[in-house]
Enzyme design. Sequence first.
Site, PDB file in Angstrom:
ATOM      1  N   ASN A   9     -27.188   1.991  28.985  1.00 22.24           N
ATOM      2  CA  ASN A   9     -28.405   2.213  29.767  1.00 22.24           C
ATOM      3  C   ASN A   9     -29.462   2.712  28.797  1.00 22.24           C
ATOM      4  OD1 ASN A   9     -30.447   3.019  31.453  1.00 22.24           O
ATOM      5  ND2 ASN A   9     -29.301   4.657  32.459  1.00 22.24           N
ATOM      6  N   LYS A  11     -32.462   3.312  29.315  1.00 18.97           N
ATOM      7  CA  LYS A  11     -33.494   4.156  29.948  1.00 18.97           C
ATOM      8  C   LYS A  11     -34.884   3.689  29.475  1.00 18.97           C
ATOM      9  CE  LYS A  11     -30.051   7.693  30.560  1.00 18.97           C
ATOM     10  NZ  LYS A  11     -29.734   9.105  30.815  1.00 18.97           N
ATOM     11  N   HIS A  94     -29.320   5.948  39.987  1.00 18.68           N
ATOM     12  CA  HIS A  94     -29.140   6.836  38.834  1.00 18.68           C
ATOM     13  C   HIS A  94     -29.718   8.206  39.170  1.00 18.68           C
ATOM     14  CE1 HIS A  94     -29.495   8.554  34.832  1.00 18.68           C
ATOM     15  NE2 HIS A  94     -28.588   7.663  34.452  1.00 18.68           N
ATOM     16  N   GLU A  96     -31.551  10.104  37.601  1.00 19.45           N
ATOM     17  CA  GLU A  96     -32.968  10.242  37.241  1.00 19.45           C
ATOM     18  C   GLU A  96     -33.871   9.598  38.294  1.00 19.45           C
ATOM     19  OE1 GLU A  96     -32.461   8.688  33.273  1.00 19.45           O
ATOM     20  OE2 GLU A  96     -31.304  10.478  32.763  1.00 19.45           O
ATOM     21  N   GLU A 165     -21.409   9.956  37.214  1.00 12.60           N
ATOM     22  CA  GLU A 165     -22.211  10.593  36.162  1.00 12.60           C
ATOM     23  C   GLU A 165     -22.542  12.020  36.587  1.00 12.60           C
ATOM     24  OE1 GLU A 165     -24.292   7.452  33.510  1.00 12.60           O
ATOM     25  OE2 GLU A 165     -25.664   8.074  35.068  1.00 12.60           O
ATOM     26  N   GLY A 171     -27.262  13.456  28.888  1.00  9.95           N
ATOM     27  CA  GLY A 171     -28.236  13.785  27.850  1.00  9.95           C
ATOM     28  C   GLY A 171     -28.137  15.209  27.325  1.00  9.95           C
ATOM     29  N   SER A 209     -23.050  11.792  28.276  1.00  9.22           N
ATOM     30  CA  SER A 209     -22.747  12.155  26.889  1.00  9.22           C
ATOM     31  C   SER A 209     -21.483  11.483  26.348  1.00  9.22           C
ATOM     32  CB  SER A 209     -22.668  13.679  26.733  1.00  9.22           C
ATOM     33  OG  SER A 209     -23.919  14.269  27.056  1.00  9.22           O
TER      34      SER A 209
HETATM   35  P1  13P Z   1     -26.254   9.995  28.056  1.00 15.06           P
HETATM   36  O1  13P Z   1     -25.133   9.117  27.573  1.00 15.06           O
HETATM   37  O2  13P Z   1     -27.455   9.986  27.177  1.00 15.06           O
HETATM   38  O3  13P Z   1     -25.773  11.352  28.427  1.00 15.06           O
HETATM   39  O4  13P Z   1     -26.778   9.316  29.439  1.00 15.06           O
HETATM   40  C1  13P Z   1     -25.849   8.980  30.386  1.00 15.06           C
HETATM   41  C2  13P Z   1     -26.534   8.183  31.439  1.00 15.06           C
HETATM   42  O5  13P Z   1     -27.338   8.705  32.183  1.00 15.06           O
HETATM   43  C3  13P Z   1     -26.225   6.751  31.528  1.00 15.06           C
HETATM   44  O6  13P Z   1     -26.741   6.193  32.686  1.00 15.06           O
END
Ligand code: 13P
Length: 247
Positions: A9, A11, A94, A96, A165, A171, A209
């Site tokens: 992803n 982002k 997601h 976010e 997640e 992150g 992560s």
């Molecule tokens: P990270 O791997 O940067 O923690 O992000 C995970 C994520 O949100 C994947 O959709």
Amino acid sequence: MKKKLIVGNWKMNGSLAANQALLDGLTAGAATAACGVAVCVPAPYWSQVQALLASSAIFLGAQDVSQHASGAYTGELSPGMLKEFGVRYAIVGHSERRQYHGETDEVVAAKTQCALANGVTPIVCVGETLAEREAGKTEEVVKRQLAAVIHANGHCISEIVLAYEPVWAIGTGKTATPEQAQQVHALLRAQLRAASNHADLIPILYGGSMNAANAANLLSQVDIDGGLVGGASLKVADFLAIVAAAQ
Ligand code: 13P
């Protein structure tokens, strides 16, 4: 054994030049991957990435999809548009999107339904915040999030990809331990089994992560069928190491 699935992803990252370099590396390095591989890229780059992946086994994905097939929804992206660019997967719900765009469980369920009805495979995300985990509400939260999607989609639920997640692991560099992740995956699997005879075929990905160092341990858990990878999917060597850990 079920084939694992590793999804990057990106982002809100990328540029024409950076995408080209990343995908040159990935297509060369993942040519013989024994697991499924996909990259969910920002919409303006679908066309570029579709062309760069044309002769590769890596699938193209989107990071969101509308709950509507077409109409007066400024800024939204319909599943029909995704299909025109060869987009196979769409991340839905997601954390976010839930956090910054107010997406509710019902919106996530409707987006899942719209994607499935139009031939796009939704990667449905669930996960608890740190406060919810510390309050002992992890099970309640992820079950409520998944229940809304099951309720709206009935037997079609067997067509989704699910991703766990934990928000506190996204992150932050704080990964769930393999045992913590497996515990939640097992209860999500049980909830899917109660809704579908094909629950064991539904991939349940872990995200938060995941990196080259921890992927193998996470992926060795019985109910962890792959990874949804953020930061580490932007670096060729790191993403390829996770793909290699999934063989
Ligand atoms: P990270 O791997 O940067 O923690 O992000 C995970 C994520 O949100 C994947 O959709």
